[in-house]
Design a protein around this motif. Sequence first.
Motif, PDB file in Angstrom:
ATOM      1  N   ILE A 187      -5.682   3.324  10.571  1.00 22.97           N
ATOM      2  CA  ILE A 187      -5.214   2.024   9.770  1.00 22.97           C
ATOM      3  C   ILE A 187      -5.897   1.822   8.687  1.00 22.97           C
ATOM      4  CG2 ILE A 187      -5.179  -0.595  10.556  1.00 22.97           C
ATOM      5  CD1 ILE A 187      -2.906   1.009  11.876  1.00 22.97           C
ATOM      6  N   ALA A 188      -5.565   1.527   7.579  1.00 21.13           N
ATOM      7  CA  ALA A 188      -6.371   1.133   6.258  1.00 21.13           C
ATOM      8  C   ALA A 188      -5.892  -0.489   5.876  1.00 21.13           C
ATOM      9  CB  ALA A 188      -5.881   1.745   5.172  1.00 21.13           C
ATOM     10  N   VAL A 189      -6.944  -1.053   4.858  1.00 18.37           N
ATOM     11  CA  VAL A 189      -6.761  -2.409   4.466  1.00 18.37           C
ATOM     12  C   VAL A 189      -6.457  -2.093   2.972  1.00 18.37           C
ATOM     13  CG1 VAL A 189      -7.959  -4.371   4.165  1.00 18.37           C
ATOM     14  CG2 VAL A 189      -8.565  -3.038   6.247  1.00 18.37           C
ATOM     15  N   GLY A 190      -5.378  -3.091   2.579  1.00 20.67           N
ATOM     16  CA  GLY A 190      -5.070  -3.274   1.194  1.00 20.67           C
ATOM     17  C   GLY A 190      -5.422  -4.735   0.739  1.00 20.67           C
ATOM     18  N   HIS A 191      -5.217  -4.598  -0.472  1.00 21.42           N
ATOM     19  CA  HIS A 191      -5.651  -6.015  -1.156  1.00 21.42           C
ATOM     20  C   HIS A 191      -4.751  -6.283  -2.196  1.00 21.42           C
ATOM     21  CE1 HIS A 191      -9.442  -5.982   1.281  1.00 21.42           C
ATOM     22  NE2 HIS A 191      -9.337  -4.641   0.798  1.00 21.42           N
ATOM     23  N   ASN A 192      -3.753  -7.217  -2.120  1.00 29.68           N
ATOM     24  CA  ASN A 192      -2.991  -7.725  -3.191  1.00 29.68           C
ATOM     25  C   ASN A 192      -3.700  -8.732  -3.968  1.00 29.68           C
ATOM     26  OD1 ASN A 192      -0.859  -6.113  -2.456  1.00 29.68           O
ATOM     27  ND2 ASN A 192       0.127  -7.719  -1.477  1.00 29.68           N
ATOM     28  N   THR A 210       0.073  -5.428  -7.004  1.00 23.12           N
ATOM     29  CA  THR A 210       0.162  -4.924  -5.571  1.00 23.12           C
ATOM     30  C   THR A 210      -0.874  -3.948  -5.209  1.00 23.12           C
ATOM     31  OG1 THR A 210       1.945  -3.378  -6.246  1.00 23.12           O
ATOM     32  CG2 THR A 210       2.527  -5.695  -5.261  1.00 23.12           C
ATOM     33  N   ASP A 211      -1.297  -3.833  -4.024  1.00 21.50           N
ATOM     34  CA  ASP A 211      -2.117  -2.419  -3.584  1.00 21.50           C
ATOM     35  C   ASP A 211      -1.396  -1.584  -2.761  1.00 21.50           C
ATOM     36  OD1 ASP A 211      -4.340  -0.985  -3.370  1.00 21.50           O
ATOM     37  OD2 ASP A 211      -5.519  -2.355  -1.956  1.00 21.50           O
ATOM     38  N   ALA A 212      -1.573  -0.253  -2.709  1.00 20.42           N
ATOM     39  CA  ALA A 212      -1.393   0.903  -1.384  1.00 20.42           C
ATOM     40  C   ALA A 212       0.160   1.104  -2.051  1.00 20.42           C
ATOM     41  CB  ALA A 212      -1.710   0.273  -0.157  1.00 20.42           C
ATOM     42  N   GLU A 213       0.774   0.840  -3.007  1.00 15.25           N
ATOM     43  CA  GLU A 213       1.945   1.386  -3.511  1.00 15.25           C
ATOM     44  C   GLU A 213       2.084   3.024  -3.201  1.00 15.25           C
ATOM     45  OE1 GLU A 213       5.461   2.754  -6.141  1.00 15.25           O
ATOM     46  OE2 GLU A 213       3.437   3.307  -6.111  1.00 15.25           O
ATOM     47  N   GLU A 214       1.097   3.725  -3.671  1.00  4.99           N
ATOM     48  CA  GLU A 214       1.113   5.048  -3.696  1.00  4.99           C
ATOM     49  C   GLU A 214       1.296   5.768  -2.242  1.00  4.99           C
ATOM     50  OE1 GLU A 214       1.799   6.843  -6.158  1.00  4.99           O
ATOM     51  OE2 GLU A 214       0.798   5.863  -8.083  1.00  4.99           O
ATOM     52  N   LYS A 215       0.921   4.639  -1.022  1.00  2.00           N
ATOM     53  CA  LYS A 215       0.981   5.097  -0.250  1.00  2.00           C
ATOM     54  C   LYS A 215       2.119   4.495   0.953  1.00  2.00           C
ATOM     55  CE  LYS A 215      -4.144   5.950   0.150  1.00  2.00           C
ATOM     56  NZ  LYS A 215      -5.298   5.349   0.642  1.00  2.00           N
ATOM     57  N   HIS A 217       3.114  -0.462   0.390  1.00  2.00           N
ATOM     58  CA  HIS A 217       2.625  -1.603   1.475  1.00  2.00           C
ATOM     59  C   HIS A 217       2.092  -2.792   0.996  1.00  2.00           C
ATOM     60  CE1 HIS A 217       2.634   1.683   4.528  1.00  2.00           C
ATOM     61  NE2 HIS A 217       1.805   2.349   3.894  1.00  2.00           N
ATOM     62  N   GLY A 218       1.722  -2.746  -0.202  1.00  3.04           N
ATOM     63  CA  GLY A 218       1.363  -4.117  -0.673  1.00  3.04           C
ATOM     64  C   GLY A 218       2.492  -5.083  -0.982  1.00  3.04           C
ATOM     65  N   ALA A 219       3.597  -4.337  -1.524  1.00  5.78           N
ATOM     66  CA  ALA A 219       4.812  -5.195  -1.806  1.00  5.78           C
ATOM     67  C   ALA A 219       5.566  -5.577  -0.327  1.00  5.78           C
ATOM     68  CB  ALA A 219       6.032  -4.311  -2.475  1.00  5.78           C
ATOM     69  N   LYS A 220       5.473  -4.709   0.870  1.00  4.24           N
ATOM     70  CA  LYS A 220       6.025  -5.105   2.091  1.00  4.24           C
ATOM     71  C   LYS A 220       5.243  -6.179   2.640  1.00  4.24           C
ATOM     72  CE  LYS A 220       7.579  -0.292   3.084  1.00  4.24           C
ATOM     73  NZ  LYS A 220       6.915   1.034   3.682  1.00  4.24           N
ATOM     74  N   ALA A 221       3.868  -6.033   2.395  1.00  2.00           N
ATOM     75  CA  ALA A 221       3.092  -7.271   3.011  1.00  2.00           C
ATOM     76  C   ALA A 221       3.379  -8.351   2.145  1.00  2.00           C
ATOM     77  CB  ALA A 221       1.662  -6.842   3.081  1.00  2.00           C
ATOM     78  N   PHE A 222       3.614  -8.454   1.073  1.00  2.00           N
ATOM     79  CA  PHE A 222       3.857  -9.820   0.260  1.00  2.00           C
ATOM     80  C   PHE A 222       5.100 -10.394   0.480  1.00  2.00           C
ATOM     81  CE2 PHE A 222       5.701 -12.027  -3.294  1.00  2.00           C
ATOM     82  CZ  PHE A 222       4.699 -13.064  -3.313  1.00  2.00           C
TER      83      PHE A 222
END
Length: 299
Positions: A75-80, A147-152, A155-160
Amino acid sequence: MQWLKISLITILLFGPQANSLERDMRVLTSSEFEGRPSGSEKPHRSAYYITRQFEKFDLEVHFQTFKFEYGFFDIAVGHNVVAIQPCNRTPCQLPIVITAHYDHLGKRGNRHYPGANDNASGVAVMIDIARRLQGMDIVRDIIYVATDAEEKGLHGAKAFVQKLGEQQVYMNINLDMLDLQKKNQLYALASRTLKPLEAQIEKTFMETPVKFKLFFSAKIMARRLAAPQVDWLRASDHYPFYRANIPFIYFGSGMDKNHHSVKDSLDKINFEKLTQVSSAITKFVLTLVSESDIAAKTN
């Protein structure tokens, strides 16, 4: 406050007269930013830099922190970075959301992946749009999301999108890889629900120096770009908006032979053309937030 130190060094190096779009690109692709990796507990210094740029334009800025699965068990953490230019009308029309992912591949050993086209170009243009629209009288909120974690896994867009809940959005505008390649053409993929705006969109870009091609089908776009292996619908942050039934238009330059390599570097960027792209997309955004343009469409 290492990010602030880098920002000050950049200002000293390039001076207040330096082109702001180019300056942002130089900072985001610098070795100090380590290829903008994602997944840390605290926001990466690149996120702080983007925040500072938005704050210059008197926008309301905050981090949107989220968790995402990475690998099989981690589990990782991202920051938009979310910045809002508020509508000053009553009532306001539905907001638009402009997205551009700031994360990239980070470092491998002693080498960092600059990610100039992917996607410092999109972030720099998004910041430039905010600069150009600063203080304008707009009839709907403009929500800028780095957005963050797009490359992974987007995930940033999904969270938003998940955070939006029941909030309605007029349109997502996604910016990803905007440096014009040898074909010298900007491409756009739009949801079919935006088909009624086709003439307006194409007219807007016809009045600019940018060569422009609009698609409403990811399969046709892949065929025209001779890239059958790419699913342009799922390739970037517009996809979570599509899944949520939010209309989208994705702007990009198509295939890049330096994609995800250390050669995706600043020296490959044509800043004259990138500035033209930024001007053209800003003009399109104005047709969505300007009272006169909206009135013309309803008459």
